[in-house]
Design a protein around this motif. Sequence first.
Motif, PDB file in Angstrom:
ATOM      1  N   TRP A 208       0.808  -1.216   0.000  1.00 50.79           N
ATOM      2  CA  TRP A 208       0.000   0.000   0.000  1.00 50.79           C
ATOM      3  C   TRP A 208       0.847   1.275   0.000  1.00 50.79           C
ATOM      4  CZ3 TRP A 208      -4.838  -0.787  -1.223  1.00 50.79           C
ATOM      5  CH2 TRP A 208      -5.428  -2.012  -0.917  1.00 50.79           C
ATOM      6  N   ASN A 209       2.135   1.120  -0.004  1.00 54.40           N
ATOM      7  CA  ASN A 209       3.018   2.294  -0.068  1.00 54.40           C
ATOM      8  C   ASN A 209       3.129   2.746  -1.519  1.00 54.40           C
ATOM      9  OD1 ASN A 209       5.299   4.026  -0.328  1.00 54.40           O
ATOM     10  ND2 ASN A 209       6.149   3.202   1.581  1.00 54.40           N
ATOM     11  N   PRO A 210       2.549   3.892  -1.875  1.00 52.28           N
ATOM     12  CA  PRO A 210       2.521   4.280  -3.296  1.00 52.28           C
ATOM     13  C   PRO A 210       3.901   4.544  -3.872  1.00 52.28           C
ATOM     14  CG  PRO A 210       1.721   6.070  -1.909  1.00 52.28           C
ATOM     15  CD  PRO A 210       1.866   4.880  -1.027  1.00 52.28           C
ATOM     16  N   LEU A 211       4.834   5.025  -3.058  1.00 57.10           N
ATOM     17  CA  LEU A 211       6.159   5.338  -3.581  1.00 57.10           C
ATOM     18  C   LEU A 211       6.950   4.076  -3.918  1.00 57.10           C
ATOM     19  CD1 LEU A 211       7.212   8.307  -1.255  1.00 57.10           C
ATOM     20  CD2 LEU A 211       6.333   8.408  -3.604  1.00 57.10           C
ATOM     21  N   SER A 212       7.032   3.154  -2.947  1.00 47.53           N
ATOM     22  CA  SER A 212       7.801   1.937  -3.194  1.00 47.53           C
ATOM     23  C   SER A 212       7.129   1.063  -4.257  1.00 47.53           C
ATOM     24  CB  SER A 212       7.981   1.138  -1.889  1.00 47.53           C
ATOM     25  OG  SER A 212       6.724   0.737  -1.368  1.00 47.53           O
ATOM     26  N   GLU A 213       5.781   1.058  -4.274  1.00 48.97           N
ATOM     27  CA  GLU A 213       5.084   0.241  -5.265  1.00 48.97           C
ATOM     28  C   GLU A 213       5.218   0.837  -6.663  1.00 48.97           C
ATOM     29  OE1 GLU A 213       3.210  -2.945  -6.878  1.00 48.97           O
ATOM     30  OE2 GLU A 213       4.022  -2.674  -4.856  1.00 48.97           O
ATOM     31  N   THR A 214       5.231   2.166  -6.749  1.00 46.99           N
ATOM     32  CA  THR A 214       5.459   2.801  -8.048  1.00 46.99           C
ATOM     33  C   THR A 214       6.829   2.417  -8.587  1.00 46.99           C
ATOM     34  OG1 THR A 214       4.007   4.685  -7.582  1.00 46.99           O
ATOM     35  CG2 THR A 214       5.710   5.009  -9.244  1.00 46.99           C
ATOM     36  N   ALA A 215       7.840   2.433  -7.720  1.00 45.80           N
ATOM     37  CA  ALA A 215       9.186   2.036  -8.141  1.00 45.80           C
ATOM     38  C   ALA A 215       9.202   0.579  -8.588  1.00 45.80           C
ATOM     39  CB  ALA A 215      10.170   2.254  -6.996  1.00 45.80           C
ATOM     40  N   ARG A 216       8.474  -0.286  -7.853  1.00 47.36           N
ATOM     41  CA  ARG A 216       8.458  -1.706  -8.222  1.00 47.36           C
ATOM     42  C   ARG A 216       7.728  -1.910  -9.548  1.00 47.36           C
ATOM     43  NH1 ARG A 216       6.041  -6.605  -4.550  1.00 47.36           N
ATOM     44  NH2 ARG A 216       4.074  -5.579  -5.021  1.00 47.36           N
ATOM     45  N   VAL A 217       6.613  -1.211  -9.733  1.00 48.75           N
ATOM     46  CA  VAL A 217       5.853  -1.344 -10.985  1.00 48.75           C
ATOM     47  C   VAL A 217       6.681  -0.880 -12.181  1.00 48.75           C
ATOM     48  CG1 VAL A 217       3.949  -0.275 -12.266  1.00 48.75           C
ATOM     49  CG2 VAL A 217       3.529  -1.313 -10.036  1.00 48.75           C
ATOM     50  N   LEU A 218       7.387   0.229 -12.014  1.00 48.73           N
ATOM     51  CA  LEU A 218       8.234   0.705 -13.107  1.00 48.73           C
ATOM     52  C   LEU A 218       9.364  -0.285 -13.378  1.00 48.73           C
ATOM     53  CD1 LEU A 218       8.417   4.532 -12.317  1.00 48.73           C
ATOM     54  CD2 LEU A 218       7.089   3.383 -14.117  1.00 48.73           C
ATOM     55  N   GLY A 219       9.848  -0.965 -12.326  1.00 45.98           N
ATOM     56  CA  GLY A 219      10.854  -1.998 -12.523  1.00 45.98           C
ATOM     57  C   GLY A 219      10.305  -3.173 -13.315  1.00 45.98           C
ATOM     58  N   ILE A 220       9.073  -3.601 -12.989  1.00 44.04           N
ATOM     59  CA  ILE A 220       8.430  -4.683 -13.741  1.00 44.04           C
ATOM     60  C   ILE A 220       8.220  -4.269 -15.198  1.00 44.04           C
ATOM     61  CG2 ILE A 220       6.274  -5.997 -13.970  1.00 44.04           C
ATOM     62  CD1 ILE A 220       6.047  -5.927 -10.919  1.00 44.04           C
ATOM     63  N   THR A 221       7.859  -3.014 -15.389  1.00 43.97           N
ATOM     64  CA  THR A 221       7.622  -2.506 -16.739  1.00 43.97           C
ATOM     65  C   THR A 221       8.882  -2.561 -17.586  1.00 43.97           C
ATOM     66  OG1 THR A 221       5.914  -1.025 -15.842  1.00 43.97           O
ATOM     67  CG2 THR A 221       6.755  -0.518 -18.039  1.00 43.97           C
ATOM     68  N   ARG A 222      10.030  -2.411 -16.954  1.00 42.19           N
ATOM     69  CA  ARG A 222      11.304  -2.384 -17.686  1.00 42.19           C
ATOM     70  C   ARG A 222      11.894  -3.772 -17.908  1.00 42.19           C
ATOM     71  NH1 ARG A 222      14.309   2.343 -17.936  1.00 42.19           N
ATOM     72  NH2 ARG A 222      16.188   1.059 -17.918  1.00 42.19           N
ATOM     73  N   GLU A 223      11.285  -4.820 -17.351  1.00 47.02           N
ATOM     74  CA  GLU A 223      11.891  -6.156 -17.432  1.00 47.02           C
ATOM     75  C   GLU A 223      12.041  -6.642 -18.869  1.00 47.02           C
ATOM     76  OE1 GLU A 223      10.607  -8.022 -13.096  1.00 47.02           O
ATOM     77  OE2 GLU A 223       9.630  -8.729 -14.935  1.00 47.02           O
ATOM     78  N   SER A 224      11.041  -6.394 -19.700  1.00 42.33           N
ATOM     79  CA  SER A 224      11.131  -6.750 -21.116  1.00 42.33           C
ATOM     80  C   SER A 224      11.505  -5.500 -21.895  1.00 42.33           C
ATOM     81  CB  SER A 224       9.803  -7.316 -21.628  1.00 42.33           C
ATOM     82  OG  SER A 224       9.821  -7.402 -23.037  1.00 42.33           O
ATOM     83  N   ARG A 225      12.659  -5.547 -22.554  1.00 38.52           N
ATOM     84  CA  ARG A 225      13.117  -4.368 -23.286  1.00 38.52           C
ATOM     85  C   ARG A 225      12.139  -3.987 -24.396  1.00 38.52           C
ATOM     86  NH1 ARG A 225      18.594  -4.003 -26.979  1.00 38.52           N
ATOM     87  NH2 ARG A 225      18.357  -1.835 -27.616  1.00 38.52           N
ATOM     88  N   ALA A 226      11.637  -5.000 -25.119  1.00 38.85           N
ATOM     89  CA  ALA A 226      10.723  -4.714 -26.228  1.00 38.85           C
ATOM     90  C   ALA A 226       9.429  -4.092 -25.719  1.00 38.85           C
ATOM     91  CB  ALA A 226      10.432  -5.987 -27.010  1.00 38.85           C
ATOM     92  N   VAL A 227       8.883  -4.642 -24.631  1.00 38.03           N
ATOM     93  CA  VAL A 227       7.633  -4.113 -24.069  1.00 38.03           C
ATOM     94  C   VAL A 227       7.849  -2.697 -23.539  1.00 38.03           C
ATOM     95  CG1 VAL A 227       5.975  -4.360 -22.177  1.00 38.03           C
ATOM     96  CG2 VAL A 227       6.603  -6.343 -23.558  1.00 38.03           C
ATOM     97  N   PHE A 228       8.957  -2.484 -22.835  1.00 40.30           N
ATOM     98  CA  PHE A 228       9.209  -1.157 -22.274  1.00 40.30           C
ATOM     99  C   PHE A 228       9.346  -0.113 -23.374  1.00 40.30           C
ATOM    100  CE2 PHE A 228      12.194   2.115 -20.626  1.00 40.30           C
ATOM    101  CZ  PHE A 228      11.383   2.626 -19.622  1.00 40.30           C
ATOM    102  N   ASN A 229      10.020  -0.454 -24.447  1.00 39.26           N
ATOM    103  CA  ASN A 229      10.158   0.506 -25.532  1.00 39.26           C
ATOM    104  C   ASN A 229       8.849   0.722 -26.285  1.00 39.26           C
ATOM    105  OD1 ASN A 229      13.072   1.494 -25.777  1.00 39.26           O
ATOM    106  ND2 ASN A 229      13.341  -0.687 -25.472  1.00 39.26           N
ATOM    107  N   ALA A 230       7.990  -0.298 -26.306  1.00 44.09           N
ATOM    108  CA  ALA A 230       6.648  -0.090 -26.846  1.00 44.09           C
ATOM    109  C   ALA A 230       5.876   0.902 -25.974  1.00 44.09           C
ATOM    110  CB  ALA A 230       5.894  -1.419 -26.928  1.00 44.09           C
ATOM    111  N   ILE A 231       6.062   0.791 -24.657  1.00 43.65           N
ATOM    112  CA  ILE A 231       5.415   1.729 -23.725  1.00 43.65           C
ATOM    113  C   ILE A 231       5.969   3.135 -23.922  1.00 43.65           C
ATOM    114  CG2 ILE A 231       5.261   2.340 -21.272  1.00 43.65           C
ATOM    115  CD1 ILE A 231       4.916  -0.663 -20.708  1.00 43.65           C
TER     116      ILE A 231
END
Length: 625
Positions: A208-231
């Motif tokens: 429920w911590n928006p700051l740490s969860e935002t950082a984690r979500v952005l980390g998950i978003t970057r895991e696939s290079r192709a997906v992240f660059n599509a984003i």
Amino acid sequence: MSQFALLGSRRFAPFFWTQALGAFNDNAFRSAMVALVSYQLTLPQSEISLYNNLAPALFILPYFLFSATAGQLAERFEKTRIIRYVKLFEILAMVLAAYGFIAHLLPLLLVVLFMMGMHSTVFGPIKYAILPQALQPSELVGGNGLVEMGTQMAILIGLIAGVEVMQIAGLGSHFSAAMTIGIAVVGYLASRLIPPAPATAPDLKLNWNPLSETARVLGITRESRAVFNAILGISWYWFFGTLVLAHLPMYAKVALGGDASVYTCVLVLFSVGTAIGALMCEKMSGRRVEIGLVPLGAFGLTLFALDLYLRGPVAAEGQAARNWSAFLLAAGSWRIVLDLVMIGVFSGVYVVPLFAFVQARTPSDRLSRVIAGNNILNALWIVVASVFGLMLDRWGLSVPQVFLVAALLNVLVAAYIFTLVPEFLMRFITWVLVNTLYRIRVDGMKHLPEEGPALLVCNHVSFMDPLILMANLRRPARFVMYYKIFKIPLLHFVFKTARAIPIAGQKEDPAVLQQAFDAVDAALADGELVCIFPEGGLTRDGELAPFRSGVEKILARRAVPVVPMALRGLWGSVWSRRDSMLRRARLPRRFRARVELVVDAPRPAEEVDASMLEERVRELRGEMA
């Protein structure tokens, strides 16, 4: 089946109307509030400017604060239930808005605006994550196109309705209140018809911590290079769109010499164009996730934004403001109309495949969080675009010059993204070549496994066979091809980017042959599709050559399902041995040949050998070589 058939399916239609009605209400409320502040209340200009600038900031703030939490909720719980709670929250917000409209309580309306931002923030990850659960892979592009079309038209109608209803003499506030509450109620009723969409990560531990969860979500978003660059590509779409749309009111007023109806006309042209482009994607992509359309969309955006700049202002200085009909009838207006519509069309062509690509390439148990990360980045780029637009205005650039800046930046950003992910450009080259040279019909694509390894075997008729298969298979595949074909200029970039596996004969280069078998085994071990042409070379007479034993060696090392396939109608077409442009200086006889790809059901490895597969491919090919 056309994508429009989805509008008659319960798998899709209730969700489509739920999201469209929500988009309508977001924009109807916002435009009604702006109309109330700007035209109905007697406020000083400084206060009007404050409210009009504060409103977008309050609406977008929840995307930064709550997107990460919204992504978790969409993974952890059944999505339809969350949608219904969100729609009930919308009804509550609209009841508060009704009181604010009627009592002219601007602070309350700003609170409601923040609530509607929360409404959109929570709904956002569900909006795109629910589609892969409800639709077949072949329906994904069409479904995204319909959602984009519905969203654009709902935004347009909502913006117009909010202003027009609020300006009803004496009763604008009351009618605006009734309209927004009514739409919210209808949206909730539509949500009751959405079929269940089970949780994709029911054991996810909520943070429920928006700051740490935002950082984690952005980390998950970057895991696939192709997906992240599509984003990043999607975020650039929002930057470009924000920069252009923010300047359309001034463009309509100053450059076109129009009144408010001309701005509405311009907005209609852009929105209708985007809806058309979104709907075109299914036909252009052959109902596949075709990211080759993205460079085409980027090129179109630059071309028509540049032409809008070159057309320049058309209003004479001191000219009286004209309405929309006078604008459309004015000399030379057709070019501006075309530019605005085509910017919208190429916007749809650009963004729909990107959303479908993110959905197709992201595991279902993290898709909602990746969409949440996408929403955070989109919101950031919208803010950057707004600030950048204000800077351009302060530097004294005219609106056509702002369009020029947007067009030139689009070239630079697109080139950067396509350099980071060559697959976009590779798919574009493949899409252009295949759709220029051939007319292709696919039968049996449902047999292609949706996940896991498989060995695809196909007859080999022309130099273009790998490109034809690349352009039509729903999943990426590694192609084993003769090393000299692999090195053909221009196509080498395509094959290398597609991670094709070059192979040579035992007598030509034993080392390359062994490397090829090792690469095939490694790809299958990683759960990929591998496609081979067991004949060992192009047919020289149109007939199927005996299959070699390489397929048996591959299966002996790793037993995976085998999918027989056949290409029909390629003999005598461009780049076949019969009419090879490499060997004969004359036009081929069968330019734009009709070609078929037939896919058979997978067979267990222990049931197949080279001769059995040869016979099955021969049957699939039939007489149409």
